[in-house]
Structures are given as C-alpha cells and as structure tokens.
Design a protein around this motif. Structure first.
Motif, PDB file in Angstrom:
ATOM      1  N   UNK A   1       5.179   3.670 -14.694  1.00 46.81           N
ATOM      2  CA  UNK A   1       5.565   2.322 -14.978  1.00 46.81           C
ATOM      3  C   UNK A   1       4.775   1.317 -14.137  1.00 46.81           C
ATOM      4  N   UNK A   2       3.522   1.635 -13.784  1.00 51.94           N
ATOM      5  CA  UNK A   2       2.703   0.717 -12.975  1.00 51.94           C
ATOM      6  C   UNK A   2       1.970  -0.260 -13.889  1.00 51.94           C
ATOM      7  N   UNK A   3       1.867  -1.496 -13.418  1.00 53.45           N
ATOM      8  CA  UNK A   3       1.181  -2.541 -14.170  1.00 53.45           C
ATOM      9  C   UNK A   3       0.160  -3.219 -13.275  1.00 53.45           C
ATOM     10  N   UNK A   4      -1.033  -3.419 -13.793  1.00 51.58           N
ATOM     11  CA  UNK A   4      -2.056  -4.159 -13.074  1.00 51.58           C
ATOM     12  C   UNK A   4      -1.761  -5.642 -13.245  1.00 51.58           C
ATOM     13  N   UNK A   5      -1.438  -6.320 -12.147  1.00 53.73           N
ATOM     14  CA  UNK A   5      -1.076  -7.733 -12.205  1.00 53.73           C
ATOM     15  C   UNK A   5      -2.268  -8.654 -12.032  1.00 53.73           C
ATOM     16  N   UNK A   6      -3.218  -8.252 -11.165  1.00 55.08           N
ATOM     17  CA  UNK A   6      -4.322  -9.151 -10.842  1.00 55.08           C
ATOM     18  C   UNK A   6      -5.504  -8.350 -10.330  1.00 55.08           C
ATOM     19  N   UNK A   7      -6.693  -8.812 -10.627  1.00 54.80           N
ATOM     20  CA  UNK A   7      -7.905  -8.268 -10.027  1.00 54.80           C
ATOM     21  C   UNK A   7      -8.693  -9.424  -9.423  1.00 54.80           C
ATOM     22  N   UNK A   8      -9.261  -9.176  -8.259  1.00 52.93           N
ATOM     23  CA  UNK A   8     -10.168 -10.126  -7.621  1.00 52.93           C
ATOM     24  C   UNK A   8     -11.441  -9.345  -7.329  1.00 52.93           C
ATOM     25  N   UNK A   9     -12.479  -9.985  -6.850  1.00 50.01           N
ATOM     26  CA  UNK A   9     -13.683  -9.228  -6.518  1.00 50.01           C
ATOM     27  C   UNK A   9     -13.452  -8.132  -5.471  1.00 50.01           C
ATOM     28  N   UNK A  10     -12.400  -8.256  -4.652  1.00 51.80           N
ATOM     29  CA  UNK A  10     -12.190  -7.258  -3.597  1.00 51.80           C
ATOM     30  C   UNK A  10     -10.885  -6.468  -3.702  1.00 51.80           C
ATOM     31  N   UNK A  11      -9.951  -6.856  -4.597  1.00 51.31           N
ATOM     32  CA  UNK A  11      -8.654  -6.164  -4.645  1.00 51.31           C
ATOM     33  C   UNK A  11      -8.140  -5.956  -6.066  1.00 51.31           C
ATOM     34  N   UNK A  12      -7.220  -4.990  -6.170  1.00 50.62           N
ATOM     35  CA  UNK A  12      -6.363  -4.814  -7.342  1.00 50.62           C
ATOM     36  C   UNK A  12      -4.937  -5.044  -6.864  1.00 50.62           C
ATOM     37  N   UNK A  13      -4.128  -5.742  -7.646  1.00 50.61           N
ATOM     38  CA  UNK A  13      -2.710  -5.898  -7.349  1.00 50.61           C
ATOM     39  C   UNK A  13      -1.928  -5.191  -8.443  1.00 50.61           C
TER      40      UNK A  13
ATOM     41  N   UNK B   1       1.971  -3.510  -9.680  1.00 45.00           N
ATOM     42  CA  UNK B   1       3.417  -3.572  -9.506  1.00 45.00           C
ATOM     43  C   UNK B   1       4.049  -2.367 -10.189  1.00 45.00           C
ATOM     44  N   UNK B   2       5.098  -1.830  -9.567  1.00 44.92           N
ATOM     45  CA  UNK B   2       5.819  -0.711 -10.177  1.00 44.92           C
ATOM     46  C   UNK B   2       7.252  -0.718  -9.675  1.00 44.92           C
TER      47      UNK B   2
ATOM     48  N   UNK C   1      15.601   4.669  -9.601  1.00 50.57           N
ATOM     49  CA  UNK C   1      16.751   5.272  -8.931  1.00 50.57           C
ATOM     50  C   UNK C   1      17.209   4.451  -7.741  1.00 50.57           C
ATOM     51  N   UNK C   2      16.394   3.487  -7.281  1.00 53.05           N
ATOM     52  CA  UNK C   2      16.726   2.654  -6.130  1.00 53.05           C
ATOM     53  C   UNK C   2      17.782   1.622  -6.429  1.00 53.05           C
ATOM     54  N   UNK C   3      17.664   0.691  -7.317  1.00 48.27           N
ATOM     55  CA  UNK C   3      16.362   0.301  -7.847  1.00 48.27           C
ATOM     56  C   UNK C   3      15.581  -0.489  -6.795  1.00 48.27           C
ATOM     57  N   UNK C   4      14.271  -0.315  -6.832  1.00 49.59           N
ATOM     58  CA  UNK C   4      13.397  -1.046  -5.917  1.00 49.59           C
ATOM     59  C   UNK C   4      12.125  -1.418  -6.667  1.00 49.59           C
ATOM     60  N   UNK C   5      11.628  -2.607  -6.393  1.00 51.37           N
ATOM     61  CA  UNK C   5      10.397  -3.091  -7.018  1.00 51.37           C
ATOM     62  C   UNK C   5       9.319  -3.167  -5.949  1.00 51.37           C
ATOM     63  N   UNK C   6       8.114  -2.715  -6.288  1.00 58.08           N
ATOM     64  CA  UNK C   6       7.005  -2.665  -5.345  1.00 58.08           C
ATOM     65  C   UNK C   6       5.831  -3.477  -5.874  1.00 58.08           C
ATOM     66  N   UNK C   7       5.118  -4.142  -4.970  1.00 57.75           N
ATOM     67  CA  UNK C   7       3.853  -4.786  -5.270  1.00 57.75           C
ATOM     68  C   UNK C   7       2.852  -4.251  -4.255  1.00 57.75           C
ATOM     69  N   UNK C   8       1.774  -3.677  -4.753  1.00 56.47           N
ATOM     70  CA  UNK C   8       0.784  -3.004  -3.924  1.00 56.47           C
ATOM     71  C   UNK C   8      -0.573  -3.655  -4.123  1.00 56.47           C
ATOM     72  N   UNK C   9      -1.229  -4.019  -3.018  1.00 56.80           N
ATOM     73  CA  UNK C   9      -2.581  -4.570  -3.074  1.00 56.80           C
ATOM     74  C   UNK C   9      -3.521  -3.498  -2.560  1.00 56.80           C
TER      75      UNK C   9
END
Length: 66
Positions: free
Chosen positions: A1-13, A15-16, A20-28
């Motif tokens: 259930x991961x979604x690519x939210x944003x791309x920049x020249x140096x990063x991918x952002x 979200x997933x 079971x938590x429920x918990x939401x994560x944002x990973x750069x």
C-alpha cells in the motif's frame, strides 16, 4: 500500500499505512542510494519523527559529563 507522493532531484517521498496499528508513515529516501533521510509516523495520540544522517561515518564517542 505504498504511494509515491513526490520526487525531487535528490529525494523520493513515499507514504504507506500499517492497518493493524493503525499508523501512517511518510518516508523520504535519498534518490541515489535509496537510504532513508527521514521517517515520520502518525498514529492515535502518537507522533514520531526520525532523521537519518552520516551513514558510514565513524561513531562519535563522548565521555560522560557531570
């Protein structure tokens, strides 16, 4: 259930969700190495942010104070 939210020249952002938590994560991620730069978690009454830096750097050892 991961979604690519944003791309920049140096990063991918990305979200997933952990349902079971429920918990939401944002990973750069570093775009070149795919190593994490920052992770944020949001859950009921709980918020957390991790910052990652200095991969492969020698560990810093400090003497105890006071």
């Amino acid at each position: 259930n991961a979604y690519l939210l944003e791309t920049t020249p140096s990063t991918y952002t990305v979200s997933f969700m952990k349902p079971s938590g429920p918990a939401w994560f944002t990973l750069v991620l570093d775009r070149r190495t795919l190593l994490p730069r920052r992770l944020q978690m949001t859950a009921a009454a709980h918020f957390m942010t991790h910052r990652y830096a200095a991969f492969n750097a020698p560990p810093r050892i400090k003497p105890p104070t006071g």
